[in-house]
Design a protein around this motif. Sequence first.
Motif, PDB file in Angstrom:
ATOM      1  N   VAL A 116       0.874  -1.188   0.000  1.00 12.48           N
ATOM      2  CA  VAL A 116       0.000   0.000   0.000  1.00 12.48           C
ATOM      3  C   VAL A 116       0.898   1.221   0.000  1.00 12.48           C
ATOM      4  CG1 VAL A 116      -1.650   1.330   1.370  1.00 12.48           C
ATOM      5  CG2 VAL A 116      -1.885  -1.134   1.242  1.00 12.48           C
TER       6      VAL A 116
ATOM      7  N   ILE B 248      -8.923  -2.014   0.197  1.00  7.53           N
ATOM      8  CA  ILE B 248      -7.965  -1.124   0.869  1.00  7.53           C
ATOM      9  C   ILE B 248      -8.675   0.004   1.621  1.00  7.53           C
ATOM     10  CG2 ILE B 248      -5.916   0.354   0.575  1.00  7.53           C
ATOM     11  CD1 ILE B 248      -5.087  -2.181  -0.637  1.00  7.53           C
ATOM     12  N   PHE B 249      -9.678   0.611   0.988  1.00  5.39           N
ATOM     13  CA  PHE B 249     -10.197   1.865   1.548  1.00  5.39           C
ATOM     14  C   PHE B 249     -11.455   1.759   2.401  1.00  5.39           C
ATOM     15  CE2 PHE B 249      -7.365   3.559  -1.642  1.00  5.39           C
ATOM     16  CZ  PHE B 249      -6.823   4.647  -0.971  1.00  5.39           C
TER      17      PHE B 249
ATOM     18  N   TYR C 217     -11.183   0.179   6.169  1.00  2.00           N
ATOM     19  CA  TYR C 217     -10.191   0.943   6.945  1.00  2.00           C
ATOM     20  C   TYR C 217     -10.746   2.342   7.248  1.00  2.00           C
ATOM     21  CZ  TYR C 217      -5.507   2.751   8.202  1.00  2.00           C
ATOM     22  OH  TYR C 217      -4.424   3.300   8.844  1.00  2.00           O
ATOM     23  N   THR C 218     -11.314   2.975   6.240  1.00  2.00           N
ATOM     24  CA  THR C 218     -11.846   4.331   6.415  1.00  2.00           C
ATOM     25  C   THR C 218     -13.034   4.326   7.371  1.00  2.00           C
ATOM     26  OG1 THR C 218     -11.064   4.977   4.229  1.00  2.00           O
ATOM     27  CG2 THR C 218     -12.824   6.321   5.159  1.00  2.00           C
TER      28      THR C 218
ATOM     29  N   GLN D 295     -11.471   4.146  10.736  1.00  2.00           N
ATOM     30  CA  GLN D 295     -10.722   5.358  11.098  1.00  2.00           C
ATOM     31  C   GLN D 295     -11.641   6.551  11.335  1.00  2.00           C
ATOM     32  OE1 GLN D 295      -7.571   5.704  11.774  1.00  2.00           O
ATOM     33  NE2 GLN D 295      -7.052   7.833  11.473  1.00  2.00           N
TER      34      GLN D 295
ATOM     35  N   ILE E 291     -16.203  11.437   3.635  1.00  2.00           N
ATOM     36  CA  ILE E 291     -15.168  12.291   4.222  1.00  2.00           C
ATOM     37  C   ILE E 291     -14.558  13.206   3.162  1.00  2.00           C
ATOM     38  CG2 ILE E 291     -14.656  10.644   6.066  1.00  2.00           C
ATOM     39  CD1 ILE E 291     -12.136   9.847   4.515  1.00  2.00           C
TER      40      ILE E 291
ATOM     41  N   THR F  71      -8.478  10.633   1.661  1.00  2.00           N
ATOM     42  CA  THR F  71      -8.102   9.404   0.937  1.00  2.00           C
ATOM     43  C   THR F  71      -7.111   9.726  -0.185  1.00  2.00           C
ATOM     44  OG1 THR F  71     -10.153   9.656  -0.323  1.00  2.00           O
ATOM     45  CG2 THR F  71     -10.141   7.993   1.419  1.00  2.00           C
TER      46      THR F  71
ATOM     47  N   ARG G 144      -4.551  11.282   0.125  1.00  2.00           N
ATOM     48  CA  ARG G 144      -3.174  11.173   0.655  1.00  2.00           C
ATOM     49  C   ARG G 144      -2.547   9.822   0.331  1.00  2.00           C
ATOM     50  NH1 ARG G 144      -5.146  13.660   5.656  1.00  2.00           N
ATOM     51  NH2 ARG G 144      -4.967  11.680   6.770  1.00  2.00           N
TER      52      ARG G 144
ATOM     53  N   TYR H 217       5.597   4.212   0.886  1.00  2.00           N
ATOM     54  CA  TYR H 217       4.337   4.865   1.272  1.00  2.00           C
ATOM     55  C   TYR H 217       4.364   6.335   0.869  1.00  2.00           C
ATOM     56  CZ  TYR H 217       0.041   5.076   4.068  1.00  2.00           C
ATOM     57  OH  TYR H 217      -1.270   5.173   4.482  1.00  2.00           O
TER      58      TYR H 217
ATOM     59  N   THR I 228      -6.988  -3.852   6.475  1.00  2.00           N
ATOM     60  CA  THR I 228      -7.927  -3.103   5.645  1.00  2.00           C
ATOM     61  C   THR I 228      -9.267  -3.805   5.428  1.00  2.00           C
ATOM     62  OG1 THR I 228      -6.801  -4.007   3.707  1.00  2.00           O
ATOM     63  CG2 THR I 228      -6.126  -1.815   4.433  1.00  2.00           C
TER      64      THR I 228
ATOM     65  N   ARG J  92      -4.295  -0.558  12.309  1.00  2.00           N
ATOM     66  CA  ARG J  92      -2.965  -0.986  11.879  1.00  2.00           C
ATOM     67  C   ARG J  92      -2.135  -1.426  13.074  1.00  2.00           C
ATOM     68  NH1 ARG J  92      -0.563   5.024  10.113  1.00  2.00           N
ATOM     69  NH2 ARG J  92      -0.955   6.020  12.101  1.00  2.00           N
TER      70      ARG J  92
ATOM     71  N   TYR K 271      -5.488  19.210   9.079  1.00  2.00           N
ATOM     72  CA  TYR K 271      -4.528  18.106   9.049  1.00  2.00           C
ATOM     73  C   TYR K 271      -3.199  18.631   8.520  1.00  2.00           C
ATOM     74  CZ  TYR K 271      -2.481  13.583   8.292  1.00  2.00           C
ATOM     75  OH  TYR K 271      -1.648  12.501   8.366  1.00  2.00           O
TER      76      TYR K 271
HETATM   77  N1  UDP Z   1      -6.585   4.751   4.001  1.00  2.00           N
HETATM   78  C1  UDP Z   1      -7.261   3.557   3.825  1.00  2.00           C
HETATM   79  N2  UDP Z   1      -6.557   2.389   3.816  1.00  2.00           N
HETATM   80  C2  UDP Z   1      -5.217   2.361   3.986  1.00  2.00           C
HETATM   81  C3  UDP Z   1      -4.525   3.561   4.174  1.00  2.00           C
HETATM   82  C4  UDP Z   1      -5.243   4.746   4.192  1.00  2.00           C
HETATM   83  O1  UDP Z   1      -8.475   3.564   3.696  1.00  2.00           O
HETATM   84  O2  UDP Z   1      -4.635   1.256   3.962  1.00  2.00           O
HETATM   85  C5  UDP Z   1      -7.368   6.006   3.993  1.00  2.00           C
HETATM   86  C6  UDP Z   1      -7.987   6.292   5.367  1.00  2.00           C
HETATM   87  O3  UDP Z   1      -9.194   6.973   5.173  1.00  2.00           O
HETATM   88  C7  UDP Z   1      -6.936   7.188   5.990  1.00  2.00           C
HETATM   89  C8  UDP Z   1      -6.513   8.020   4.780  1.00  2.00           C
HETATM   90  O4  UDP Z   1      -6.534   7.094   3.686  1.00  2.00           O
HETATM   91  O5  UDP Z   1      -7.471   7.981   7.016  1.00  2.00           O
HETATM   92  C9  UDP Z   1      -5.180   8.680   4.914  1.00  2.00           C
HETATM   93  O6  UDP Z   1      -4.201   7.704   5.254  1.00  2.00           O
HETATM   94  P1  UDP Z   1      -2.885   8.102   6.010  1.00  2.00           P
HETATM   95  O7  UDP Z   1      -2.010   6.922   6.098  1.00  2.00           O
HETATM   96  O8  UDP Z   1      -2.329   9.352   5.419  1.00  2.00           O
HETATM   97  O9  UDP Z   1      -3.471   8.434   7.442  1.00  2.00           O
HETATM   98  P2  UDP Z   1      -2.763   8.910   8.790  1.00  2.00           P
HETATM   99  O10 UDP Z   1      -1.290   8.948   8.544  1.00  2.00           O
HETATM  100  O11 UDP Z   1      -3.342  10.233   9.022  1.00  2.00           O
HETATM  101  O12 UDP Z   1      -3.200   7.919   9.786  1.00  2.00           O
END
Ligand code: UDP
Length: 390
Positions: free
Chosen positions: A101, A158-159, A162-163, A166, A174, A179, A181, A192, A291, A298, A368
């Motif tokens: 990822v 993946i998304f 997890y989302t 989170q 959101i 996402t 990022r 990453y 995920t 994580r 953020y």
């Molecule tokens: N995200 C996801 N799956 C992943 C990694 C990220 O769904 O494996 C989404 C999730 O919504 C997350 C966002 O992408 O909040 C940003 O990820 P990042 O790793 O930047 O989050 P942070 O470092 O803020 O925890």
Amino acid sequence: MKKGREKMFDSVIIGAGVAGCVAARELAEAGKKVLVLEQRDHIGGNCYDEKDEHGILIHKYGPHIFHTKAQRAYDYLSRFTEWYAFGHEVVANVHGRLIPVPFNLNTLHMVYEKEEADVLEKKLVDAFGMETRVPILKLREHEDPQIRQIADYVYENIFLHYTMKQWGQTPEEIDPAVTGRVPVLISYDNRYFQEPYQGMPLKGYTPMFEAMLDHPGITVETGVDARSRLDFRGNQVFFDEEAFTGEVIYTGPLDELFDCRFGRLPYRSLNFEFEYLNQEDYQGHSVVNYTVSEAFTRITEFKYLTGQKAPGTTIVREYPFAYTGAEGEIPYYSIASEENQKLYEKYQALLAGIPNVYLLGRLAEYKYYNMDAMVLRALKLTDRIQGHCS
Ligand code: UDP
Ligand code: FAD
């Protein structure tokens, strides 16, 4: 002690995270006497690290990897630390299988059979070009059904889950920048982050911040909630009961500065569950994202982040939840939405007539920011302050 406070300090900074530490150092180097007040019993804010009882260097508030393309941010921090340079990689645990990822061309070839993967790779490269980054929500809208098929796989595996863990909301609900990022990478780069500078302070974050605050012009008091020393009356800020005309830089949550009088600004928080294991290795990776399964998002295994060699290992699981403001909870992530921004601005308006109070940081600005962005914003603010003062 109280009398003459104004003469004792030119600037008061609330919070000793990245924002507060950089601002303090800059103002002190400009010749000001700076007081830093921090409510925790340590400096460093959420970047704070320490050795646990087994001697493993851990990040108390979640894994922090420095990454930037901004030479100014990298050079600035490099004044206070050397670096353990590495390219951070993350894998997702998808039904027991570990895949890289952000989803990239290596991931594509792992999840599709060779023939299909070759066709899909060509489609992606033709559509977007090599070494490009495509947000998942954009990929899902693509006109080509085969590209949408990849997007659906990535979205589901993946998304989505997890989302939901989170944020308690779907990726569509959101802010798309969140996402965005972690885009789909049309590349064979498994890292990453793609920025040129990335790694960890060689001896840890805390020594880096200690070095930053180690200046004759800086006084640090920890274990102090600055709200007990600040007051706003009319268009003036009072510090220890006296009108204070120097700069006050506040890096804490803006709503709490005003006792949440208009209601709380919403945040997501995290519970960190640390575990020490009497074995050399737990997962073979610094970070494994869960995920599609588990209640945590994580697991981080610290020795893979820091390069530390030790016979045992410490891991941390992260469990997100909605911040309520209860004792002991920490607001980690602001939640970007129009409604929340309006509420933020209502609080911000309370400071409109007080030109010497500045809001800086992930909490005070309700935004953020990664560490590098925070360094740059602190430098920008202190440049501005010095410009105004001279
Ligand atoms: N995200 C996801 N799956 C992943 C990694 C990220 O769904 O494996 C989404 C999730 O919504 C997350 C966002 O992408 O909040 C940003 O990820 P990042 O790793 O930047 O989050 P942070 O470092 O803020 O925890
Ligand atoms: P903070 O670090 O929150 O510091 C604010 C300080 O103000 C705190 O110490 C707080 O105790 C203090 N304070 C608040 N109110 C008061 C008060 N009333 N009186 C006295 N003190 C007060 N960024 C990256 O670049 N890379 C990463 O890998 C990364 N990972 C992250 C992982 C997690 C889980 C989280 C939550 C964030 C991550 N970040 C990462 C972002 C990074 O933590 C922030 O950019 C940075 O901490 C922001 O610094 P700050 O000074 O604004 O805030």
